[in-house]
Design an enzyme around this catalytic site. Structure first.
Site, PDB file in Angstrom:
ATOM      1  N   ASP A 134       0.842  -1.192   0.000  1.00 45.53           N
ATOM      2  CA  ASP A 134       0.000   0.000   0.000  1.00 45.53           C
ATOM      3  C   ASP A 134       0.882   1.248   0.000  1.00 45.53           C
ATOM      4  OD1 ASP A 134      -2.238  -1.566   0.114  1.00 45.53           O
ATOM      5  OD2 ASP A 134      -2.638  -1.240   2.247  1.00 45.53           O
ATOM      6  N   ARG A 135       0.301   2.347  -0.436  1.00 45.39           N
ATOM      7  CA  ARG A 135       1.027   3.614  -0.567  1.00 45.39           C
ATOM      8  C   ARG A 135       1.747   4.015   0.724  1.00 45.39           C
ATOM      9  NH1 ARG A 135      -0.315   9.150   0.108  1.00 45.39           N
ATOM     10  NH2 ARG A 135       0.811  10.503  -1.344  1.00 45.39           N
TER      11      ARG A 135
END
Length: 303
Positions: A134-135
């Site tokens: 995830d970012r």
């Protein structure tokens, strides 16, 4: 790029059947045939229908991959943890998406790795992401450096033979055993294309955890995923009432040290299909989580 093997069977076998046992797909065979590669047996070029005999030497030449022009190279340094001619493992910082999108068209890990390939002058510049994060999750991220390497490592990925371990700070104190499982299916939420929820309509999801340290307001847990659902760790701990620190999307709160979900991929293990070695990589805690832990350990000492 060249690869070779010795055929060691008393019965004959067509080259294409032998290469299939080595993970060479139809599409890769077509690429070899039509894009400048070749297949040789005992240093003589042959077709895929050639019948192999015992002790024949088979060699394939895979043509270089033309770069995807849609992945724009950017000149931002990457933190390399492991690299050889087949695989690259980087330490992803938080705030960086894995792949380009309409929201994040440049500056992603794919763009940064492409920039690194360009600076190094690598012949193959196509980005093959094996494991995404995830970012705002930090830690180990695995790339294959050419299509054949990707195909072979993807077999391990689908067989759940690549081991990833995470470390996380979750809100509150776990009142369960030091070791446990969260077994709850994960589905999309009805009002968002981003968020997920634990719901019986979803896909099977299993998360294993070990309590490492406990503090009055948070718990440090070691985590291993047994399935790979979107936002799995974040959803599962929110589901049991302990969202990740900093994860305001799922109910966690930020503080002076942690302003994103406190989740870090700290360990990665995979079998190297070209060297037949077990690759085992580990990272220390990221700066923000380490600072929170240090501060709260000091508070416990001083109290």
């Amino acid at each position: 790029m060249k690869f070779s093997w010795t055929y060691e069977l008393p019965t004959s076998l067509q080259v294409k059947s032998f290469l299939k046992t080595k993970g060479i797909s139809r599409s890769l065979l077509a690429k070899i045939k039509f894009q400048g590669g070749k297949i040789e047996v005992n240093e003589t070029e042959v077709t895929v229908r050639y019948l192999l005999k015992d002790k024949d030497t088979v060699q394939i030449t895979i043509p270089d991959e033309a770069p995807h022009e849609t992945t724009i190279p950017v000149d931002i340094p990457i933190d390399i943890v492991y690299e050889d001619e087949h695989y690259l493992v980087v330490n992803k910082p938080y705030g960086v998406a894995s792949v380009p999108s309409q929201v994040h068209p440049e500056g992603t890990m794919a763009n940064r790795v492409k920039g690194y390939y360009v600076r190094q002058g690598y012949a193959n510049q196509v980005i093959h992401i094996v494991t995404r994060l995830d970012r705002d999750t930090t830690g180990l991220m695995l790339f294959a450096k050419h299509g054949y390497a990707h195909a072979l490592i993807d077999i391990q990925l689908r067989a759940k033979e690549i081991e990833k371990k995470y470390i996380a700070l979750i809100m509150g104190q776990l009142k369960k055993a030091d070791h446990g499982f969260i077994d709850a299916p994960i589905a999309r939420t009805t009002d968002s294309i981003i968020t997920r929820r634990a719901h019986s309509s979803g896909k099977e999801a299993l998360t294993e955890y070990w309590v490492k340290e406990s503090f009055p307001e948070a718990t440090l847990v070691d985590i291993q995923l047994h399935t790979g659902r979107t936002h799995q760790i974040r959803v599962h701990f929110a589901h049991i009432g302990h969202p990740l620190m900093g994860d305001d999307l799922y109910g966690g709160s930020k503080n002076n040290w942690v302003v994103r979900q406190a989740l870090h991929c700290r360990a990665l293990k995979f079998f190297h299909p070209f060297t037949n070695e077990k690759i085992s990589l580990k990272l220390e805690n990221p700066k923000d989580m380490a600072q929170w832990l240090h501060q709260h350990k000091q508070q416990e000492i001083n109290s």
